[in-house]
Design a protein around this motif. Structure first.
Motif, PDB file in Angstrom:
ATOM      1  N   VAL A  24       0.834  -1.201   0.000  1.00 49.34           N
ATOM      2  CA  VAL A  24       0.000   0.000   0.000  1.00 49.34           C
ATOM      3  C   VAL A  24       0.869   1.251   0.000  1.00 49.34           C
ATOM      4  O   VAL A  24       0.552   2.228  -0.693  1.00 49.34           O
ATOM      5  CB  VAL A  24      -0.962  -0.021   1.207  1.00 49.34           C
ATOM      6  CG1 VAL A  24      -1.620   1.322   1.393  1.00 49.34           C
ATOM      7  CG2 VAL A  24      -2.019  -1.097   1.007  1.00 49.34           C
ATOM      8  N   ALA A  28       0.565   3.988  -2.796  1.00 42.77           N
ATOM      9  CA  ALA A  28       0.249   5.377  -2.446  1.00 42.77           C
ATOM     10  C   ALA A  28       1.236   6.320  -3.120  1.00 42.77           C
ATOM     11  O   ALA A  28       0.853   7.359  -3.669  1.00 42.77           O
ATOM     12  CB  ALA A  28       0.281   5.554  -0.924  1.00 42.77           C
ATOM     13  N   ALA A  31       0.314   6.394  -6.817  1.00 44.79           N
ATOM     14  CA  ALA A  31      -0.914   7.149  -7.076  1.00 44.79           C
ATOM     15  C   ALA A  31      -0.646   8.638  -6.945  1.00 44.79           C
ATOM     16  O   ALA A  31      -1.148   9.441  -7.729  1.00 44.79           O
ATOM     17  CB  ALA A  31      -2.005   6.725  -6.099  1.00 44.79           C
ATOM     18  N   GLN A  32       0.207   9.017  -5.978  1.00 45.24           N
ATOM     19  CA  GLN A  32       0.477  10.442  -5.808  1.00 45.24           C
ATOM     20  C   GLN A  32       1.272  10.998  -6.968  1.00 45.24           C
ATOM     21  O   GLN A  32       1.146  12.171  -7.294  1.00 45.24           O
ATOM     22  CB  GLN A  32       1.207  10.677  -4.495  1.00 45.24           C
ATOM     23  CG  GLN A  32       0.228  10.683  -3.337  1.00 45.24           C
ATOM     24  CD  GLN A  32       0.797  11.346  -2.115  1.00 45.24           C
ATOM     25  OE1 GLN A  32       1.848  10.945  -1.642  1.00 45.24           O
ATOM     26  NE2 GLN A  32       0.118  12.337  -1.605  1.00 45.24           N
ATOM     27  N   ILE A  85      -5.856   2.528  -3.871  1.00 38.32           N
ATOM     28  CA  ILE A  85      -5.933   3.419  -2.714  1.00 38.32           C
ATOM     29  C   ILE A  85      -7.385   3.620  -2.302  1.00 38.32           C
ATOM     30  O   ILE A  85      -7.735   3.575  -1.114  1.00 38.32           O
ATOM     31  CB  ILE A  85      -5.267   4.774  -3.048  1.00 38.32           C
ATOM     32  CG1 ILE A  85      -3.778   4.569  -3.322  1.00 38.32           C
ATOM     33  CG2 ILE A  85      -5.467   5.761  -1.918  1.00 38.32           C
ATOM     34  CD1 ILE A  85      -3.038   3.813  -2.243  1.00 38.32           C
ATOM     35  N   THR A  88      -8.610   0.554  -0.616  1.00 35.40           N
ATOM     36  CA  THR A  88      -8.060   0.467   0.737  1.00 35.40           C
ATOM     37  C   THR A  88      -8.840   1.361   1.692  1.00 35.40           C
ATOM     38  O   THR A  88      -9.211   0.947   2.802  1.00 35.40           O
ATOM     39  CB  THR A  88      -6.575   0.885   0.743  1.00 35.40           C
ATOM     40  OG1 THR A  88      -5.873   0.059  -0.177  1.00 35.40           O
ATOM     41  CG2 THR A  88      -5.962   0.743   2.109  1.00 35.40           C
ATOM     42  N   ALA A  89      -9.112   2.596   1.246  1.00 37.87           N
ATOM     43  CA  ALA A  89      -9.863   3.520   2.097  1.00 37.87           C
ATOM     44  C   ALA A  89     -11.256   2.960   2.391  1.00 37.87           C
ATOM     45  O   ALA A  89     -11.753   3.071   3.514  1.00 37.87           O
ATOM     46  CB  ALA A  89      -9.967   4.886   1.420  1.00 37.87           C
ATOM     47  N   LEU A 104      -7.291  -6.062  12.888  1.00 36.87           N
ATOM     48  CA  LEU A 104      -6.047  -6.823  12.738  1.00 36.87           C
ATOM     49  C   LEU A 104      -6.046  -7.553  11.400  1.00 36.87           C
ATOM     50  O   LEU A 104      -5.000  -7.777  10.800  1.00 36.87           O
ATOM     51  CB  LEU A 104      -5.896  -7.840  13.868  1.00 36.87           C
ATOM     52  CG  LEU A 104      -5.715  -7.278  15.274  1.00 36.87           C
ATOM     53  CD1 LEU A 104      -5.575  -8.406  16.271  1.00 36.87           C
ATOM     54  CD2 LEU A 104      -4.510  -6.369  15.340  1.00 36.87           C
ATOM     55  N   LEU A 282       4.620 -11.420  19.213  1.00 37.59           N
ATOM     56  CA  LEU A 282       3.690 -10.476  18.607  1.00 37.59           C
ATOM     57  C   LEU A 282       4.269  -9.088  18.514  1.00 37.59           C
ATOM     58  O   LEU A 282       4.183  -8.421  17.488  1.00 37.59           O
ATOM     59  CB  LEU A 282       2.458 -10.374  19.497  1.00 37.59           C
ATOM     60  CG  LEU A 282       1.500 -11.432  19.149  1.00 37.59           C
ATOM     61  CD1 LEU A 282       0.381 -11.375  20.130  1.00 37.59           C
ATOM     62  CD2 LEU A 282       1.010 -11.142  17.762  1.00 37.59           C
ATOM     63  N   THR A 286       4.810  -7.039  15.151  1.00 36.16           N
ATOM     64  CA  THR A 286       4.192  -5.745  14.915  1.00 36.16           C
ATOM     65  C   THR A 286       5.243  -4.675  14.676  1.00 36.16           C
ATOM     66  O   THR A 286       5.140  -3.867  13.747  1.00 36.16           O
ATOM     67  CB  THR A 286       3.317  -5.361  16.117  1.00 36.16           C
ATOM     68  OG1 THR A 286       2.552  -6.500  16.479  1.00 36.16           O
ATOM     69  CG2 THR A 286       2.402  -4.217  15.782  1.00 36.16           C
ATOM     70  N   LYS A 294       7.465   1.795   7.372  1.00 40.96           N
ATOM     71  CA  LYS A 294       7.944   3.170   7.423  1.00 40.96           C
ATOM     72  C   LYS A 294       9.181   3.356   6.554  1.00 40.96           C
ATOM     73  O   LYS A 294       9.293   4.324   5.818  1.00 40.96           O
ATOM     74  CB  LYS A 294       8.273   3.554   8.866  1.00 40.96           C
ATOM     75  CG  LYS A 294       7.109   4.207   9.563  1.00 40.96           C
ATOM     76  CD  LYS A 294       7.579   5.145  10.643  1.00 40.96           C
ATOM     77  CE  LYS A 294       6.483   6.138  10.934  1.00 40.96           C
ATOM     78  NZ  LYS A 294       6.617   6.761  12.237  1.00 40.96           N
TER      79      LYS A 294
END
Lengths: 302, 241
Positions: A24, A28, A31-32, A85, A88-89, A104, A282, A286, A294
């Motif tokens: 994603v 993103a 798409a931008q 996108i 996803t939204a 989750l 976990l 995560t 990021k």
């Protein structure tokens, strides 16, 4: 099919989040690049459109009705990255506001429908986007988008150990096929009615992309879908094969009891150690997901 | 409509509404992960998680039964799978599917019903969600109300154009529905263009003026600590039997 929370085992939902987050982030960025920043509100409106369009029922016969699901329509009108996108939204709003699909499990749902589903919807159109083949390609894309999403969801549930007997699997795969055909018919019908109003709604794909890559990706998705279809039609066969290869036992451990063999030392009670090991795993998963997502987002942004 | 009620609830006043959205999001994640990793939920663990949720609902001054009943929208789906698993000889999993999906849905509902969506989206963005997604979510939600109303009109229009005649007219009704969706698409697109121009005229450049999220204060951290401690207490105390 929106998977709620509580259905997927921890390795499966964590892995799906791990797969969805960078996909994603990449989409993103793409798409931008394709759309002007000030057009972002338009994507939101088109998302609201897909939601609202589901209130309009199409008669299917036998007193039942279906509705538009939307990935293929968005993919050929907005382009694939923007369509992903928007989907996803939509999934985020469905999970948060309508309790349709888990939080989750969002990674799994996003990957099934917004990433793989939109890619499957777009690829046939990317290959045959002009002449007489265009509408059949749009039909095929819509058909594949539903099938790919549904089959991936079933595969994730089976991996999580949710039981679905032969008959249930057979019946649900039959239903998926019907839904997929219906999505194809509805998508083409809506595009026809759109083009009766104004001919240039459907956007021609930018021809700079690599066609061979697209064809390969399309073939891969098709193969995966057919493979899972065949495998889930005969789950015992799959298991037999796995046993013969000597991986069944290991695979089962991997998929059902994460970190079961790795208990933290220093805890008196057995169950406390197990619980702590599970939680530590976990947290690690995560954190890795977040950091990876990021990093990739930053790399793409640079 | 469902989202109208949630939207109204989310603008209430209570100790939970007042908490900083990021702390609520993280507390939600801890609760969800605790529930998800509880192997085969025992009645005690289920009651424990439900107790945490009920305490949260009571603090938020939302109608208890209203929230619990709305979270039940997940039950038909879960129940169908539960029946299949029960019949396949796995009653433990059947119970776990229903209990976990219901508890998770109720927890999400509690947080969303106490946090206006624009704040929620901003918290998502500041926790690492791509800005584009956070923005599209906000716009989608904002125009959901408007476009749904238009869809109601189009539904009526389609029904008028091709009335339900027993035994005939399926093709006609199908074409009318396709026309209605087509018109809805075109109108949404036109609306999007209009909004685009209006926002350009007001100087929108693809981001909202940075109204920074308030920094979490001591009560926010205490709330997070308490919520996480309670979830983990249930998870570790009675959840791993």
């Amino acid at each position: 099919m929106h998977i709620p929370d509580g259905f997927l085992s921890t390795p499966v939902w964590a892995a799906m989040n791990l797969a969805a987050a960078p996909s994603v982030a990449y989409l993103a960025r793409r798409a931008q690049r394709e759309i002007d920043d000030s057009r972002i509100p338009a994507l939101g409106v088109m998302g609201a459109f897909v939601f609202a369009a589901q209130m309009i029922n199409f008669p299917v016969g036998l007193g039942t009705s279906g509705h538009l699901l939307g990935s293929a329509l968005l993919a050929v009108t907005l382009g694939p990255a923007a369509a992903s996108i928007v989907m996803t939204a939509i999934l985020v709003v469905q999970a948060l506001i309508f309790q349709d699909g888990g939080v989750l499990a969002l990674g799994a749902n996003v990957f099934n429908m917004a990433v793989a589903g939109v890619a499957a919807a777009y690829l046939p159109y990317r290959l045959w986007n002009s002449g007489r083949l265009r509408n059949p390609a749009i039909f095929l894309g819509a058909f594949l988008s539903v099938l790919a999403g549904a089959v991936l969801a079933v595969a994730e549930l089976l991996l999580s150990g949710v039981r679905m007997g032969q008959t249930v699997l057979g019946v649900s795969l039959g239903l998926f096929l019907v839904t997929a055909v219906l999505e194809g018919v509805i998508t083409v019908a809506v595009i026809r009615s759109l083009e009766a109003m104004r001919p240039n709604w459907v956007r021609a794909p930018d021809s700079s992309g690599r066609l061979v890559l697209g064809a390969l990706a399309g073939a891969a998705i098709l193969l995966a879908v057919v493979g899972v279809l065949l495998a889930s039609a005969d789950p015992d066969g799959l298991e037999r094969l796995a046993e013969r290869a000597g991986i069944a036992a290991r695979a089962r451990n991997l998929f059902t009891t994460p970190l079961a063999d790795y208990q933290l030392r220093g805890f008196g009670a057995d169950w406390l150690g197990k619980a702590a090991a599970g939680l530590a795993g976990l947290v690690a998963i995560t954190a890795t997901t977040l950091v990876l997502g990021k990093l990739i987002a930053r790399r793409r942004g640079a | 409509m469902h989202h109208v009620v949630i939207d109204r609830w989310s603008r209430g006043v209570s100790p939970i509404h007042a908490r900083e959205p990021r702390t609520k999001l993280i507390a939600l994640a801890v609760f969800l992960i605790s529930v998800a990793t509880t192997p085969g939920i025992s009645p005690l663990a289920g009651a424990g998680y439900l107790g945490v949720l009920i305490a949260g609902i009571a603090l938020s001054r939302l109608p208890l039964w209203g929230v619990l009943a709305r979270a039940a929208v997940v039950l038909p789906f879960s129940a169908a799978f539960a029946v299949v698993n029960w019949l396949a000889g796995d009653p433990g999993r059947a119970v776990a599917l229903v209990a976990k999906s219901y508890l998770s849905a109720a927890a999400v509902l509690l947080v969303v019903a106490t946090t206006p969506l624009e704040q929620f989206a901003r918290a998502m963005e500041s926790l690492g969600t791509p800005r584009l997604i956070a923005l599209v979510v906000q716009f989608l939600y904002r125009y959901l109300f408007v476009v749904s109303e238009q869809a109601q009109h189009m539904r009526v229009a389609a029904a008028c154009r091709a009335p339900r005649v027993p035994g005939a007219g399926g093709g006609l009704r199908f074409r009318a529905a396709a026309g209605a969706v087509g018109v809805l698409f075109a109108r949404s697109y036109a609306r999007a263009e209009g909004i685009h121009r209006a926002m350009l005229a007001r100087g929108f450049e693809g981001r909202f003026p940075a109204v920074a999220l308030a920094r979490p204060r001591l009560p926010d951290f205490l709330f997070l600590l308490l919520a996480a401690a309670l979830s983990l207490a249930v998870r570790i105390g009675v959840g791993s039997a």
